[in-house]
Design a protein around this motif. Structure first.
Motif, PDB file in Angstrom:
ATOM      1  N   ARG A   1     -10.904   4.001  21.154  1.00  7.57           N
ATOM      2  CA  ARG A   1      -9.568   4.553  21.383  1.00  7.57           C
ATOM      3  C   ARG A   1      -9.646   5.677  22.403  1.00  7.57           C
ATOM      4  NH1 ARG A   1      -7.389   6.338  15.659  1.00  7.57           N
ATOM      5  NH2 ARG A   1      -5.444   6.657  16.800  1.00  7.57           N
TER       6      ARG A   1
ATOM      7  N   MET B   1      -8.820   8.616  22.142  1.00  9.07           N
ATOM      8  CA  MET B   1      -9.259   9.895  21.577  1.00  9.07           C
ATOM      9  C   MET B   1     -10.781  10.004  21.483  1.00  9.07           C
ATOM     10  SD  MET B   1      -8.712   9.569  17.443  1.00  9.07           S
ATOM     11  CE  MET B   1      -6.944   9.760  17.423  1.00  9.07           C
TER      12      MET B   1
ATOM     13  N   ARG C   1       4.048 -12.541  11.910  1.00 11.30           N
ATOM     14  CA  ARG C   1       3.640 -11.378  12.683  1.00 11.30           C
ATOM     15  C   ARG C   1       2.201 -11.001  12.329  1.00 11.30           C
ATOM     16  NH1 ARG C   1       5.487  -5.093  11.979  1.00 11.30           N
ATOM     17  NH2 ARG C   1       4.367  -4.330  13.788  1.00 11.30           N
TER      18      ARG C   1
ATOM     19  N   SER D   1      -1.487  -8.697  13.944  1.00 12.17           N
ATOM     20  CA  SER D   1      -1.988  -7.716  14.900  1.00 12.17           C
ATOM     21  C   SER D   1      -2.517  -8.417  16.143  1.00 12.17           C
ATOM     22  CB  SER D   1      -3.119  -6.920  14.255  1.00 12.17           C
ATOM     23  OG  SER D   1      -4.226  -7.775  14.047  1.00 12.17           O
TER      24      SER D   1
ATOM     25  N   VAL E   1      -5.553  -8.333  17.280  1.00 12.20           N
ATOM     26  CA  VAL E   1      -6.841  -8.968  16.981  1.00 12.20           C
ATOM     27  C   VAL E   1      -6.617 -10.302  16.272  1.00 12.20           C
ATOM     28  CG1 VAL E   1      -8.895  -8.755  15.518  1.00 12.20           C
ATOM     29  CG2 VAL E   1      -8.175  -6.830  16.928  1.00 12.20           C
TER      30      VAL E   1
ATOM     31  N   GLN F   1       1.088  -4.770  19.265  1.00  5.23           N
ATOM     32  CA  GLN F   1       0.664  -3.439  19.667  1.00  5.23           C
ATOM     33  C   GLN F   1      -0.820  -3.472  20.020  1.00  5.23           C
ATOM     34  OE1 GLN F   1       2.704  -0.825  19.895  1.00  5.23           O
ATOM     35  NE2 GLN F   1       4.476  -1.940  19.094  1.00  5.23           N
TER      36      GLN F   1
ATOM     37  N   ARG G   1      -3.591  -1.170  20.552  1.00  8.57           N
ATOM     38  CA  ARG G   1      -3.869   0.256  20.339  1.00  8.57           C
ATOM     39  C   ARG G   1      -5.317   0.613  20.613  1.00  8.57           C
ATOM     40  NH1 ARG G   1      -0.118  -0.787  15.395  1.00  8.57           N
ATOM     41  NH2 ARG G   1       1.678   0.487  15.886  1.00  8.57           N
ATOM     42  N   THR G   2      -6.168  -0.384  20.740  1.00  8.35           N
ATOM     43  CA  THR G   2      -7.594  -0.108  20.949  1.00  8.35           C
ATOM     44  C   THR G   2      -8.128  -0.963  22.093  1.00  8.35           C
ATOM     45  OG1 THR G   2      -8.424  -1.846  19.504  1.00  8.35           O
ATOM     46  CG2 THR G   2      -7.844   0.243  18.454  1.00  8.35           C
TER      47      THR G   2
ATOM     48  N   ASP H   1      -8.354  -4.492  20.952  1.00 11.78           N
ATOM     49  CA  ASP H   1      -7.042  -5.160  21.005  1.00 11.78           C
ATOM     50  C   ASP H   1      -6.775  -5.691  22.413  1.00 11.78           C
ATOM     51  OD1 ASP H   1      -6.605  -4.411  18.383  1.00 11.78           O
ATOM     52  OD2 ASP H   1      -5.222  -2.779  18.875  1.00 11.78           O
TER      53      ASP H   1
ATOM     54  N   ASP I   1      -8.270  -4.243  11.748  1.00 12.69           N
ATOM     55  CA  ASP I   1      -7.296  -3.520  12.554  1.00 12.69           C
ATOM     56  C   ASP I   1      -6.559  -2.487  11.717  1.00 12.69           C
ATOM     57  OD1 ASP I   1      -6.606  -5.887  11.316  1.00 12.69           O
ATOM     58  OD2 ASP I   1      -6.052  -6.841  13.197  1.00 12.69           O
TER      59      ASP I   1
ATOM     60  N   LEU J   1      -5.160   0.413  12.353  1.00 11.74           N
ATOM     61  CA  LEU J   1      -3.893   0.978  12.819  1.00 11.74           C
ATOM     62  C   LEU J   1      -2.735   0.020  12.564  1.00 11.74           C
ATOM     63  CD1 LEU J   1      -5.152   2.686  16.055  1.00 11.74           C
ATOM     64  CD2 LEU J   1      -3.790   3.825  14.311  1.00 11.74           C
ATOM     65  N   ASP J   2      -2.967  -1.245  12.812  1.00  9.33           N
ATOM     66  CA  ASP J   2      -1.920  -2.239  12.546  1.00  9.33           C
ATOM     67  C   ASP J   2      -1.650  -2.345  11.049  1.00  9.33           C
ATOM     68  OD1 ASP J   2      -1.564  -3.581  15.342  1.00  9.33           O
ATOM     69  OD2 ASP J   2      -3.709  -3.392  15.017  1.00  9.33           O
TER      70      ASP J   2
ATOM     71  N   ASP K   1       0.416   0.503  10.112  1.00 12.25           N
ATOM     72  CA  ASP K   1       1.777   0.271  10.605  1.00 12.25           C
ATOM     73  C   ASP K   1       2.534  -0.636   9.635  1.00 12.25           C
ATOM     74  OD1 ASP K   1       4.033   0.064  12.129  1.00 12.25           O
ATOM     75  OD2 ASP K   1       3.064  -0.805  13.888  1.00 12.25           O
TER      76      ASP K   1
ATOM     77  N   PHE L   1       3.311   4.425   9.770  1.00  9.98           N
ATOM     78  CA  PHE L   1       3.893   4.888  11.033  1.00  9.98           C
ATOM     79  C   PHE L   1       5.339   5.342  10.832  1.00  9.98           C
ATOM     80  CE2 PHE L   1       1.192   3.857  14.809  1.00  9.98           C
ATOM     81  CZ  PHE L   1       0.070   3.415  14.123  1.00  9.98           C
TER      82      PHE L   1
ATOM     83  N   GLU M   1      -0.241   7.954  14.580  1.00 11.63           N
ATOM     84  CA  GLU M   1      -1.328   7.402  15.398  1.00 11.63           C
ATOM     85  C   GLU M   1      -2.268   8.498  15.913  1.00 11.63           C
ATOM     86  OE1 GLU M   1      -0.033   4.526  18.209  1.00 11.63           O
ATOM     87  OE2 GLU M   1      -2.048   4.166  19.004  1.00 11.63           O
ATOM     88  N   ASP M   2      -1.707   9.636  16.239  1.00  8.78           N
ATOM     89  CA  ASP M   2      -2.543  10.730  16.742  1.00  8.78           C
ATOM     90  C   ASP M   2      -3.287  11.454  15.621  1.00  8.78           C
ATOM     91  OD1 ASP M   2      -1.803  10.235  19.350  1.00  8.78           O
ATOM     92  OD2 ASP M   2      -0.046  11.538  19.224  1.00  8.78           O
TER      93      ASP M   2
ATOM     94  N   PHE N   1      -4.447   9.856  12.947  1.00  6.82           N
ATOM     95  CA  PHE N   1      -5.275   8.908  12.198  1.00  6.82           C
ATOM     96  C   PHE N   1      -6.626   8.662  12.865  1.00  6.82           C
ATOM     97  CE2 PHE N   1      -6.618   4.563  11.079  1.00  6.82           C
ATOM     98  CZ  PHE N   1      -6.696   4.708   9.703  1.00  6.82           C
ATOM     99  N   HIS N   2      -7.652   8.655  12.044  1.00  6.34           N
ATOM    100  CA  HIS N   2      -8.999   8.286  12.483  1.00  6.34           C
ATOM    101  C   HIS N   2      -9.419   7.032  11.733  1.00  6.34           C
ATOM    102  CE1 HIS N   2     -10.304  11.918  14.818  1.00  6.34           C
ATOM    103  NE2 HIS N   2      -9.178  12.339  14.261  1.00  6.34           N
TER     104      HIS N   2
END
Lengths: 330, 344
Positions: free
Chosen positions: A38, A40, A252, A254, A256, A305, A307-308, A311, B137, B139-140, B143, B148, B155-156, B158-159
């Protein structure tokens, strides 16, 4: 920025989507050539970097700073010949398959040799010759068939679907370039290990098909990966699996999961239309190849989305496969 | 110096342990882990661990006040050990599956309430971190599970612990077969890790509560999905080892709607209507087990980790509701049916 409603994808919009994803990938690349998971993250990771390299190959583009990137990957090679997941880790693991795939697809066969050897020497413990012999001698029953050798996430553990599929694909590619009986044997074993772990619902779980007498349900991403691995198998041996995956794809998921389902189905020769694409760039009158505002969507409020790095890379690999350039087409 | 709750061994031998020191070297951490491995003989401390039980009817606005009060019982001002002013907190929820309509995940409103509580107590930073055991995944997953929508800027914050930069920790004299673990720096550098667990039965270990929740801190990118190496090294033993590795922890259990039967994934919804908090995780888990109608003395991991007698109710300073007033039997799976807490 104004956007057009999601509409049926065309080869042109798919290519623009791929270009947009690659642009985002490049923005994530670190100065040493590696990729983080990511934005970050301050460091690169083996998995993310390998997938990014494969994405560029799938799209037919040159990977930026490729030499630095592959050099960085070599610094993660451990004494065993396999690769560690990140710099701090001292042992090799499943990411070796991805490094080997990236190296082979970028013409770095010599670099790939140690990883290939590691894969040939790594087996889930349930498939080790001694374990199997003891099981046969004592007639111990297993909760699901364990007649074939798959790959574990780390040495010393049992096989799971994801590392087995990736290990099989790496050796399949290696065998395409330099055929050998041991590579062919492990590819067949990998296929067999995946096949015998099919769940009663028709798809694949992450590992065993049951535990403590209860059937596991399948997951879409592992089902897609399993179909990719079993792409050469006649439909009658996995009856209903393609249809099962297609039904998953209508929901729906992700980035991946969608990618692995699409890759599995495309690899089995199924027609998989890309998702509708929302193209905000076009709506704004921008007709350049820069397309960061393009999104894929399952429908209202269901945009994929990314996000990585993984992804983004898997979307590129899957969309490229839909366009006819499937890096797993071996 | 951190004035956050620490296991007794740390208080005795590493009273000056700081976040910086933790990050400074694996050697110190190794010592930390080694020193915490104690004999299984029970030494009841002079001050019993405090565990708070609060009733909660639903995941609505009332949860915020309930969580705030339940955590507030453990602050230094209230006679506890919790002082988070200016500290860096990491919340570790139990995030397992995409489906927002099952009780498999710690509810997003609950996690938000916990975050708001610690921010309200003056924490400098409250991050959220999880490494789901099966799904790639995270983050998904978060979500889809509603995180979310519920937690602004999620998102910011979360690790994904499956994909974090790690540090190697050698384990000296561990309970499990493990000789080392690679664990995320974001956790090892935290002033306090809060296990925001879900109250669920677990088909391997009886129940998954604040301690088992730490399996999600072991990175999948290194050990895989699920963290199979922990299973092969002994699940109860690994739970006890992870408990020892993290020196500064707090537990908050979302027991409003839990899971019974074939948990932690395939079980069914169970309303329990409770929130349980405390700075001694074995005591929190033992209390939750009693609420669920399970004998905590049957939990192998508590037998290893609860070396202050926390498995017995008389060794816990119970605050708030009584166990009897909230006790509700969770359906147990397989052999765990024999673990039912004797009544009367």
């Amino acid at each position: 920025m104004a956007s057009t409603p999601a509409s049926t994808a065309t080869p042109i919009t798919v290519n623009r989507t791929i270009a947009g994803y690659l642009e985002r990938l490049q923005a994530l690349q670190l100065p040493n050539g590696s990729w983080p998971y990511r934005k970050m993250d301050a460091v690169g990771f083996t998995e993310a970097t390998s997938y990014a390299l494969l994405a560029y190959r799938a799209a037919g583009k040159a990977a930026p700073h490729a030499d630095a990137c592959f050099h960085w990957l070599l610094t993660l090679r451990r004494k065993s010949g396999g690769y560690a997941a990140q710099e701090a880790v001292q042992f090799s693991n499943w990411t070796t398959s991805l490094v080997v795939l990236a190296q082979l697809h970028h013409g770095r066969q010599q670099d790939a040799q140690s990883g290939i050897d590691w894969l040939l020497g790594t087996v889930g413990i349930e498939g080790e010759p001694l374990t199997r012999a003891l099981r046969n001698v004592f007639g111990k029953e297993t909760p699901y068939p364990q007649n074939h050798q798959g790959w574990p996430w780390t040495r010393g553990a049992v096989s799971w679907i994801m590392p087995t599929v990736l290990g099989t694909e790496a050796l399949r590619k290696a065998n395409q370039l330099h055929p050998s009986s041991d590579r062919q044997k492990r590819v067949r074993e990998g296929e067999g290990a995946v096949l015998e772990r099919r769940c009663s619902d028709g798809g694949w779980n992450h590992g065993a098909s049951s535990a403590l007498g209860v059937d596991h349900h399948s997951y879409p991403e592992t089902t897609g990966m399993a179909l990719l691995c079993l792409r050469h198998l006649e439909a009658s041996r996995i009856a209903g699996a393609d249809e099962f995956a297609l039904s998953y794809l209508k929901k729906r998921h992700s980035a991946v999961t969608t990618s692995w389902l699409q890759l599995g189905l495309v690899s089995r020769g199924k027609s998989v239309p890309p998702l509708p694409i929302e193209d905000a760039t076009t709506a704004a009158g921008n007709t350049t190849t820069k397309a960061p505002e393009i999104t894929e969507s399952h429908g209202e409020e269901t945009a994929i989305q990314c996000r990585t790095t993984v992804d983004l890379a898997l979307r590129v690999i899957a969309l490229s496969a839909i366009q006819g350039n499937n890096i797993f087409n071996v | 110096m951190s004035d956050l709750p620490q296991p007794s061994c740390l208080r005795k031998r590493h009273a000056s342990l700081t976040r910086r020191a933790v990050l400074a070297g694996a050697g110190l951490l190794a010592t930390t882990v080694a020193c915490q491995r104690q004999s299984q003989s029970v030494i009841v401390p002079a001050q019993k661990p405090r565990v708070t039980i609060a009733k909660a009817e639903a995941y609505d606005d009332r949860v915020y006040d309930i969580v705030r009060r339940a955590v507030g019982q453990h602050t230094t001002a209230a006679g506890g050990s919790l002082d988070v002013k200016g500290k860096r907190i990491v919340l570790k929820p139990n995030l397992v599956e995409f489906d927002p309509n099952t009780p498999v995940n710690t509810h997003p409103t609950f996690v938000h309430a916990v975050r708001e509580t610690f921010l309200g107590m003056g924490a400098a930073e409250v991050l959220i971190a999880e490494g789901p055991g099966h799904r790639r995944d995270a983050l998904d997953l978060a979500d889809a599970a509603g995180y979310f929508r519920t937690i602004r800027g999620f998102e910011d914050l979360f690790h994904d612990l499956n994909m974090e930069e790690v540090t190697r920790l050698p384990l000296h004299n561990p309970f499990s077969k493990l000789s080392e673990l690679y664990l995320p720096k974001v956790l090892l550098g935290a002033d306090l890790i809060v296990s925001v667990a879900k109250m669920k039965t677990h088909h391997w270990v009886g129940a998954t509560l604040t301690m088992k929740n730490f399996f999600g801190t072991v990175p999948g990118s290194i050990y895989g999905w699920p963290k199979n190496v922990l299973h092969w090294s002994g699940i109860p033993e690994c739970i006890a080892d992870l408990h020892n590795i993290y020196p500064r922890t707090f537990g908050i259990v979302d027991g409003i709607v839990g899971m019974e039967g074939n948990g932690p994934i395939q079980g069914t919804e169970k309303f329990a209507g409770v929130v349980v908090t405390g700075d001694d995780l074995p005591a929190v888990d033992a209390t939750c087990a009693r609420i669920m109608g399970i004998d905590p003395q049957r939990f192998p991991y508590l037998q290893l980790a609860a070396n202050h007698g926390q498995m017995l109710a008389e060794n816990v300073h119970q605050i708030g509701e009584s166990i009897a007033s909230v006790q509700t039997d969770f359906d147990l799976f397989g052999d765990h049916k024999e673990w039912r807490l004797p009544r009367g």
